[in-house]
Write a protein that holds these residues in place. Structure first.
Motif, PDB file in Angstrom:
ATOM      1  N   SER A  14      -7.465   1.239  -4.880  1.00 42.27           N
ATOM      2  CA  SER A  14      -6.027   0.820  -4.492  1.00 42.27           C
ATOM      3  C   SER A  14      -5.863  -0.463  -5.469  1.00 42.27           C
ATOM      4  CB  SER A  14      -6.543   0.179  -2.748  1.00 42.27           C
ATOM      5  OG  SER A  14      -6.595   1.380  -1.857  1.00 42.27           O
ATOM      6  N   ILE A  67     -10.911  -2.724 -18.139  1.00 45.88           N
ATOM      7  CA  ILE A  67     -10.643  -3.662 -16.848  1.00 45.88           C
ATOM      8  C   ILE A  67     -10.483  -3.206 -15.715  1.00 45.88           C
ATOM      9  CG2 ILE A  67      -9.475  -5.836 -16.032  1.00 45.88           C
ATOM     10  CD1 ILE A  67      -9.108  -6.710 -18.772  1.00 45.88           C
ATOM     11  N   MET A  68      -9.509  -1.979 -15.660  1.00 41.71           N
ATOM     12  CA  MET A  68      -9.218  -1.199 -14.531  1.00 41.71           C
ATOM     13  C   MET A  68     -10.306  -0.422 -14.162  1.00 41.71           C
ATOM     14  SD  MET A  68      -6.192  -1.861 -13.786  1.00 41.71           S
ATOM     15  CE  MET A  68      -4.657  -3.071 -14.294  1.00 41.71           C
ATOM     16  N   ILE A  73      -2.396  -0.201  -7.481  1.00 43.00           N
ATOM     17  CA  ILE A  73      -1.224  -1.436  -7.078  1.00 43.00           C
ATOM     18  C   ILE A  73      -1.321  -2.133  -8.333  1.00 43.00           C
ATOM     19  CG2 ILE A  73      -0.766  -3.501  -5.914  1.00 43.00           C
ATOM     20  CD1 ILE A  73      -2.356  -2.483  -3.682  1.00 43.00           C
ATOM     21  N   LEU A  74      -2.173  -2.570  -9.191  1.00 45.63           N
ATOM     22  CA  LEU A  74      -1.913  -3.427 -10.330  1.00 45.63           C
ATOM     23  C   LEU A  74      -1.212  -2.507 -11.335  1.00 45.63           C
ATOM     24  CD1 LEU A  74      -5.228  -4.994 -10.786  1.00 45.63           C
ATOM     25  CD2 LEU A  74      -3.024  -6.015 -10.041  1.00 45.63           C
ATOM     26  N   LEU A  75      -1.418  -1.212 -11.310  1.00 45.53           N
ATOM     27  CA  LEU A  75      -0.806  -0.356 -12.467  1.00 45.53           C
ATOM     28  C   LEU A  75       0.498   0.309 -11.683  1.00 45.53           C
ATOM     29  CD1 LEU A  75      -3.900   1.745 -13.710  1.00 45.53           C
ATOM     30  CD2 LEU A  75      -2.809   0.063 -14.842  1.00 45.53           C
ATOM     31  N   GLY A  76       0.901  -0.113 -10.405  1.00 44.29           N
ATOM     32  CA  GLY A  76       2.184   0.705  -9.968  1.00 44.29           C
ATOM     33  C   GLY A  76       2.319   2.070  -9.915  1.00 44.29           C
ATOM     34  N   LEU A 122       0.760  -1.337  -0.054  1.00 45.59           N
ATOM     35  CA  LEU A 122       0.055   0.123  -0.036  1.00 45.59           C
ATOM     36  C   LEU A 122       0.740   1.225  -0.050  1.00 45.59           C
ATOM     37  CD1 LEU A 122      -2.837  -1.046   2.593  1.00 45.59           C
ATOM     38  CD2 LEU A 122      -3.146  -0.613   0.001  1.00 45.59           C
ATOM     39  N   LEU A 156       3.126  -5.165 -14.681  1.00 46.26           N
ATOM     40  CA  LEU A 156       2.668  -6.517 -14.548  1.00 46.26           C
ATOM     41  C   LEU A 156       2.362  -6.959 -15.931  1.00 46.26           C
ATOM     42  CD1 LEU A 156      -0.346  -6.353 -11.951  1.00 46.26           C
ATOM     43  CD2 LEU A 156       2.128  -6.670 -11.485  1.00 46.26           C
ATOM     44  N   TYR A 180       7.167  -4.170 -12.063  1.00 40.97           N
ATOM     45  CA  TYR A 180       6.308  -3.435 -13.132  1.00 40.97           C
ATOM     46  C   TYR A 180       6.907  -3.148 -14.398  1.00 40.97           C
ATOM     47  CZ  TYR A 180       3.246  -2.748  -8.967  1.00 40.97           C
ATOM     48  OH  TYR A 180       2.443  -2.733  -7.790  1.00 40.97           O
ATOM     49  N   LEU A 204      -0.916   5.507  -3.415  1.00 42.17           N
ATOM     50  CA  LEU A 204      -2.463   5.273  -3.321  1.00 42.17           C
ATOM     51  C   LEU A 204      -3.145   6.478  -3.122  1.00 42.17           C
ATOM     52  CD1 LEU A 204      -2.676   2.003  -1.883  1.00 42.17           C
ATOM     53  CD2 LEU A 204      -2.131   2.312  -4.241  1.00 42.17           C
ATOM     54  N   GLN A 238      -3.407   0.054 -22.460  1.00 41.39           N
ATOM     55  CA  GLN A 238      -4.068  -0.022 -23.761  1.00 41.39           C
ATOM     56  C   GLN A 238      -5.369  -0.108 -23.339  1.00 41.39           C
ATOM     57  OE1 GLN A 238      -1.522  -3.438 -25.752  1.00 41.39           O
ATOM     58  NE2 GLN A 238      -2.679  -2.276 -27.374  1.00 41.39           N
ATOM     59  N   TYR A 276       1.826   5.356  -7.650  1.00 41.05           N
ATOM     60  CA  TYR A 276       1.914   5.451  -6.147  1.00 41.05           C
ATOM     61  C   TYR A 276       2.220   6.928  -5.956  1.00 41.05           C
ATOM     62  CZ  TYR A 276       2.412   0.493  -4.856  1.00 41.05           C
ATOM     63  OH  TYR A 276       2.137  -0.773  -4.493  1.00 41.05           O
ATOM     64  N   ILE A 287       3.663  -8.212  -7.755  1.00 41.77           N
ATOM     65  CA  ILE A 287       3.612  -7.105  -6.882  1.00 41.77           C
ATOM     66  C   ILE A 287       4.387  -7.275  -5.707  1.00 41.77           C
ATOM     67  CG2 ILE A 287       1.676  -6.326  -5.207  1.00 41.77           C
ATOM     68  CD1 ILE A 287      -0.475  -6.838  -7.326  1.00 41.77           C
ATOM     69  N   ILE A 313      -7.338  -2.864 -21.582  1.00 40.04           N
ATOM     70  CA  ILE A 313      -6.720  -3.268 -20.124  1.00 40.04           C
ATOM     71  C   ILE A 313      -7.426  -1.919 -19.088  1.00 40.04           C
ATOM     72  CG2 ILE A 313      -4.630  -3.029 -18.556  1.00 40.04           C
ATOM     73  CD1 ILE A 313      -4.881  -5.596 -20.311  1.00 40.04           C
ATOM     74  N   PHE A 315     -12.634  -2.901 -12.293  1.00 44.35           N
ATOM     75  CA  PHE A 315     -12.012  -3.289 -11.024  1.00 44.35           C
ATOM     76  C   PHE A 315     -12.174  -2.146  -9.909  1.00 44.35           C
ATOM     77  CE2 PHE A 315      -8.508  -6.858 -11.414  1.00 44.35           C
ATOM     78  CZ  PHE A 315      -9.518  -7.667 -12.305  1.00 44.35           C
TER      79      PHE A 315
END
Lengths: 201, 201, 201
Positions: free
Chosen positions: C46, C121-122, C50-53, A51, B57, B55, C57, C115, C55, B50, C118, C125
């Motif tokens: 979050s 999807i984000m 995190i999936l996209l890196g 986090l 992913l 990165y 958050l 893209q 920071y 992660i 993606i 999510f």
């Protein structure tokens, strides 16, 4: 080797014990128990670091934490045999684990420059989220939603640390000891006298 | 296009099949099955990256993995119709998935410079955590806690790879093939003969 | 203070309300309800970051989001008293939350250069994963696997945004409004007329 480092290793060790013992009806095999000890021990700290974007994660960068977990799993096996009182053993090690990890997580978050409120949440997450992940994996109601005062004790300890730090500028180590003690005290009193917070609805 | 890349795409495809087929009593709609295939396919590798802070992913940076998942979900629908033997189909694709992903994850972790013990855990996580997340989401006992040898087979394969690599300096691709084969072998033998590890308590 | 920022704060507020009200048989205490509101509000965003890196958050870097959550939890308590119609209140705030967060998440992902597939999807999510984490923690079947059209409405809204953006180059804010409206429309129609997607198997 700092005091903080030794404290974190011991917290990991205690949490690995509590995780390995958190089995439903002794159903787990050695792998399952070790996995549970591992997840309980590293879950909260890993979540905090993810986090906060703080890499490498503690256990990824320092192999000693893996050894502390392995020692904890073996100790769990031995302690269980010796004591045969699962519930109390579990409570003791779990309470030691959450009190140490709350302060460790709080201090780490503060050192990374986040605001005090966020740091308090990170301290609590460090302490309880390993157990939450553990409980969720085995489809039990996570410990934080059960009636006893648990995560809120951690939050109280974190707030105590922040207040003592901001007001009287207490020595860091004494403050850590006092605040961790407050968590242990609240937790054990709540279990002993069956205390709980008021309902939401 | 390296062999490793093709292997990873195929692992993703196999895992998407196993995820889409992992439905309780055919309850899922097309969206639910696709989501399950997606999570199963990308969960383990995403968790690994992660945890390692690596990165972007894999599936975020390369759209081919999304296409492999879509192909897997469609293949699951077709295979299920053709074969009508859910359990075996699922076992086959899942076993191919975990063996390939253990080695892919292990090699990626090693390439990022972590210690061998941590790399072995990362290999196992890559293989099994997608399924663990999938099972947890639908409130089933995660596959790693069921009686069969599953994650421990992955760990054995990872340790085998590390030992062969450190001792006889085996050719990387031959080593990967042998170690993945060991995982498939252990897993299928365990299922066939109902083998399990000793209980913890 | 941009419109997007205010929208995100309101989405957080709505989600905190829906999370705090998502209690099983009023079992949660104040801490549990607040924790649920918090996780629901910050879980999806979050996970996306995190999936996209990406920071820090959102809620770690900006304390206003924590205040929006606290306001939401208190509002939940008040609204519940006033309205005494849990289901509808929950549905309303949850639908507002997912529609706003889908667009916020989609736009953030696009701004980080991933893209379109993606990014869609984000967006989804961001909208649904807070609720998924919430449901998983209390061992309920996650909302996305229940019969109603839920996450697929978010995906439809995200695709709508991407198509309108790529084809007629619609003004960003008008596009966001239209696409969020589509999500609300699909969701409410699905609940009203009990619509569901075709089964997978």
């Amino acid at each position: 080797m700092s005091v903080q480092y030794i404290v974190e290793l011991f917290g990991t060790f205690f949490f690995a014990i509590s995780g390995a013992l958190a089995v439903k009806d002794s159903e787990h095999d050695w792998f399952g128990a070790s996995f549970m000890g591992f997840i309980t021990a590293i879950g909260g700290g890993s979540l905090r670091d993810i986090l906060l974007g703080s890499y490498p994660l503690v256990w990824v960068g320092d192999i000693n934490f893996l050894y502390a977990i392995i020692a904890g799993v073996i100790a769990a096996k031995i302690f269980f045999r010796l004591l045969e009182r699962l519930r109390r053993t579990f409570l003791l090690f779990d309470t030691l684990g959450i009190s140490l990890f709350t302060i460790v997580g709080l201090e780490k978050a503060l050192s990374l420059g986040v605001q005090p409120e966020i740091a308090a949440i990170m301290g609590m997450f460090t302490a309880v989220m390993g157990g939450v992940i553990r409980d969720t994996l085995v489809n039990e109601t996570p410990v934080i939603f059960r009636k006893e005062v648990y995560a809120s004790a951690c939050l109280a300890g974190a707030v105590c640390y922040l207040l003592l730090n901001a007001s009287v500028h207490l020595d860091r180590e004494l403050n850590a000891l006092l605040s961790a003690g407050l968590i242990v005290g609240i937790r054990l009193l709540a279990v002993r006298y069956n205390l709980s917070l008021p309902r939401f609805l």
